[in-house]
Structures are given as structure tokens and as C-alpha cells.
Design an enzyme around this catalytic site. Structure first.
Site, PDB file in Angstrom:
ATOM      1  CE1 TYR A  33       1.154  -0.231   4.422  1.00 50.65           C
ATOM      2  CE2 TYR A  33       0.006   1.800   4.263  1.00 50.65           C
ATOM      3  CZ  TYR A  33       0.705   0.794   4.903  1.00 50.65           C
ATOM      4  OH  TYR A  33       1.350   1.130   6.361  1.00 50.65           O
ATOM      5  CE  LYS A 149       3.344   3.424   3.152  1.00 46.09           C
ATOM      6  NZ  LYS A 149       3.108   3.349   4.711  1.00 46.09           N
ATOM      7  CD  GLU A 182       9.490   1.737  10.862  1.00 45.99           C
ATOM      8  OE1 GLU A 182       9.606   2.828  10.038  1.00 45.99           O
ATOM      9  OE2 GLU A 182       9.363   0.478  10.382  1.00 45.99           O
ATOM     10  CG  LEU A 207       8.258   2.566   4.873  1.00 41.21           C
ATOM     11  CD1 LEU A 207       8.106   1.243   3.990  1.00 41.21           C
ATOM     12  CD2 LEU A 207       6.995   3.008   5.045  1.00 41.21           C
TER      13      LEU A 207
HETATM   14  N1  PMP Z   1       7.161   3.885   9.031  1.00 41.88           N
HETATM   15  C1  PMP Z   1       6.057   3.140   9.236  1.00 41.88           C
HETATM   16  C2  PMP Z   1       5.894   1.799   9.885  1.00 41.88           C
HETATM   17  C3  PMP Z   1       4.787   3.566   8.301  1.00 41.88           C
HETATM   18  O1  PMP Z   1       3.711   3.030   8.562  1.00 41.88           O
HETATM   19  C4  PMP Z   1       5.012   4.928   7.941  1.00 41.88           C
HETATM   20  C5  PMP Z   1       3.911   5.593   7.203  1.00 41.88           C
HETATM   21  N2  PMP Z   1       3.200   4.755   6.358  1.00 41.88           N
HETATM   22  C6  PMP Z   1       6.252   5.623   7.963  1.00 41.88           C
HETATM   23  C7  PMP Z   1       7.214   5.077   8.609  1.00 41.88           C
HETATM   24  C8  PMP Z   1       6.510   6.951   7.336  1.00 41.88           C
HETATM   25  O2  PMP Z   1       6.196   7.042   6.191  1.00 41.88           O
HETATM   26  P1  PMP Z   1       5.796   8.063   5.128  1.00 41.88           P
HETATM   27  O3  PMP Z   1       6.600   9.315   5.620  1.00 41.88           O
HETATM   28  O4  PMP Z   1       6.171   7.852   3.859  1.00 41.88           O
HETATM   29  O5  PMP Z   1       4.399   8.190   5.456  1.00 41.88           O
END
Ligand code: PMP
Length: 285
Positions: A33, A149, A182, A207
Site C-alpha cells: 500500500y 510497505k 521507528e 520503512l
Molecule cells: N514507518 C511506518 C511503519 C509507517 O507505517 C509509515 C507511514 N506509512 C512511516 C514509517 C512513514 O512513511 P511516510 O513518510 O512515507 O508516510
């Protein structure tokens, strides 16, 4: 106004939209996603989101259901049809529908594509940012491929729920070496007392957030000192500031970790400045 979703080639009222019960996304979380911010009716940082999407699909060997440019058109159209000015657009692609069997389906199964969009009141984010959020820590219990993701988010669901039940907004995972990886749906950052902004490198454990990557560009342009290294919850508790980043939160100040106040207990100046400046460095389409 009813909400409209795109499901496998059709724009449908959400109340009628459905996927097959043998969709592998439903049965195995065999899918990926993306979530993009919508701001002023425009999609934020689409090229980077589409590049990450393509990478996630490649890592899981899921075929691209249509060219990325067509996916982008669908995402814009869902935003338009739902009249979202401020909010998010969600895109999910699963390996498709097949009789339940763990291995990949034989032959060419078409991946399933779902796109939804929803309004988020910007005042709500501003309110949270003005107050700052609390985080708790939880042991890292996810698979090592968190760089993909994937829609397999059960550990993230449980971590977020643990945060809510503790009166916090986000949970930070801590790995077996004692370092923060994270958040359950965000990347984690601190600002040291010397004014250095610190976040974990994206080579393992996290991620690679799009907000994170745009913020790195912003830090460079604003000539703010930046260090890519892991930090512990203890270092975070003693830091001047902390914050999280995600497309749905931009830069969100953190004021407490596991009940310990961070800095003054109020959102810090660096986090607030980065939140305010962020969209100067973002791409709108
Ligand atoms: N880490 C995780 C586990 C996430 O779910 C997200 C949000 N999708 C992020 C980091 C941040 O990613 P982004 O800045 O692309 O939203």
C-alpha cells in the site's frame, strides 16, 4: 456526500464497493500500500511514493497492475471525486484472487487495486502539533522486511493500540540491541541538546519514509545539522526535542516518552520550524 472508491477498474460508492473473499490481500495480507497526503486538492510527493510502490511490488514479485502514470491518474481522480482538499489518498495492491494456497497462484492472476481518499481536518493535526504527542516504547516484533510497505500490519496494529491504551499517540519499536527503530506508523527522530537532528539510517529496521526523505532535503537546504544513526529511548528521553514523520502527520512533535518529559515538555522550536517549512520542499501534483 457518499464516498467513492476505485476498485479494480470501477469508481463505486463505498457502500457497494467490495473485494472477493479469496483475495490474497484479505487472506494472507499478500499486498502492498501507499498513503499520500492531499493538500489544497493536490497530491504531495507522488513521484517518490510511486517509486516506493514500484519497489515494494518488485520485492514481493507482484506484477504492476497498470503503468504508474495510470495509477497516478486514478489516485487524482479518487481525490477529485471525493472532493478532498486536505486529507489522504490510500492505494492498495494485492496479488489478486485465487483459491487459497500459500504459494503464488499459477498462471497470470491479475493484482487487485483499491484506491480510497478521505478528508482530514487540518485543524486536528495543528492542535496535536501545538500540544505535542506522547509516545511509548514496545519491543520490536516485526519481520525484518519492514522496508517493504506491506499490508501485513498486525504488529503495528497492536503497537498503536497499546499506545492508545497507555494514553499515548504513537508507539516506538525498540530492537534487541536497545535502539529505537521507528513508530508503528511513522519514522522517529530526536534533536540533541547540541541542535543536531538524528534519525535511524534506512538500511535496516525501518520503512524508508517519504516524509523522512523530503525532510532530509529540507534539513540540508536549511543548513540544520543532521546525523543518520540509531538512538536509544534513554537518549530520546534526555534529548532537547523529539518528533515523528509520516505523510498523514508531516512533522509531529513528541513531548514525552514512556512518561518521561522530553525537553521543556512542549513542542520544540526545531520540530515546529520543520513542520512549518516542510511543504516548501515537497512536490505537488
Ligand atoms: N514507518 C511506518 C511503519 C509507517 O507505517 C509509515 C507511514 N506509512 C512511516 C514509517 C512513514 O512513511 P511516510 O513518510 O512515507 O508516510
Amino acid at each position: 456526500m457518499s464516498r467513492i472508491a476505485y476498485v479494480n477498474g470501477r469508481y463505486q460508492d463505498m457502500r457497494d464497493a467490495s473485494v472477493n473473499i479469496e483475495d490474497r490481500g484479505y487472506q494472507f495480507a499478500d499486498g502492498i500500500y501507499e498513503v499520500c497526503e492531499v493538500r489544497g486538492g493536490k497530491l504531495v510527493d507522488m513521484p517518490r511514493h510511486l517509486a516506493r510502490l514500484q519497489r515494494s511490488l518488485g520485492e514481493l514479485r507482484i506484477a504492476e497492475p497498470m503503468p504508474l502514470s495510470a495509477l497516478s491518474v486514478v489516485m487524482h481522480e479518487v481525490v477529485r471525486r471525493n472532493r478532498v482538499q486536505f486529507g489522504i489518498v490510500y492505494l492498495q495492491i494485492s496479488r489478486g484472487v485465487a483459491r487459497r494456497d500459500h504459494g503464488f497462484p499459477a498462471g497470470s492472476v491479475k493484482p487487485s487495486v483499491v484506491v480510497t481518499a478521505r478528508t482530514i481536518n487540518p485543524a486536528k493535526g495543528a492542535e496535536n502539533a501545538a500540544r505535542g504527542i506522547k509516545v511509548i516504547t514496545v519491543p520490536e516484533n516485526r519481520w525484518p522486511r519492514v522496508d517493504i510497505k506491506s499490508t501485513a500490519l498486525l504488529p503495528n496494529v497492536l503497537a498503536k493500540q497499546a499506545a492508545r491504551e497507555a494514553g499515548a499517540y504513537e508507539a516506538w519499536y525498540v530492537d534487541s540491541d536497545g535502539f529505537v527503530t521507528e513508530g508503528s506508523s511513522s519514522n522517529a527522530w530526536i534533536v540533541t541538546k547540541e541542535g543536531r537532528v538524528v534519525t535511524r539510517p534506512d538500511k535496516s529496521g525501518i520503512l524508508s519514509g517519504i516524509t523522512r526523505s523530503v525532510l532530509k532535503d529540507a534539513l540540508e537546504a536549511l543548513q540544520i545539522r543532521f546525523e543518520e544513526r540509531a538512538f536509544t529511548p534513554e537518549e530520546a528521553a534526555g534529548a532537547a526535542e523529539a518528533f515523528v514523520t509520516a505523510a498523514s502527520m508531516i512533522v509531529m512533535p513528541v513531548v514525552a516518552i514512556d512518561g518521561h518529559t522530553i525537553g521543556s515538555g512542549k513542542p520544540g522550536p526545531v520540530a515546529l520550524r520543520l513542520r512549518e517549512q516542510f511543504h516548501r520542499f515537497a512536490a505537488f501534483s
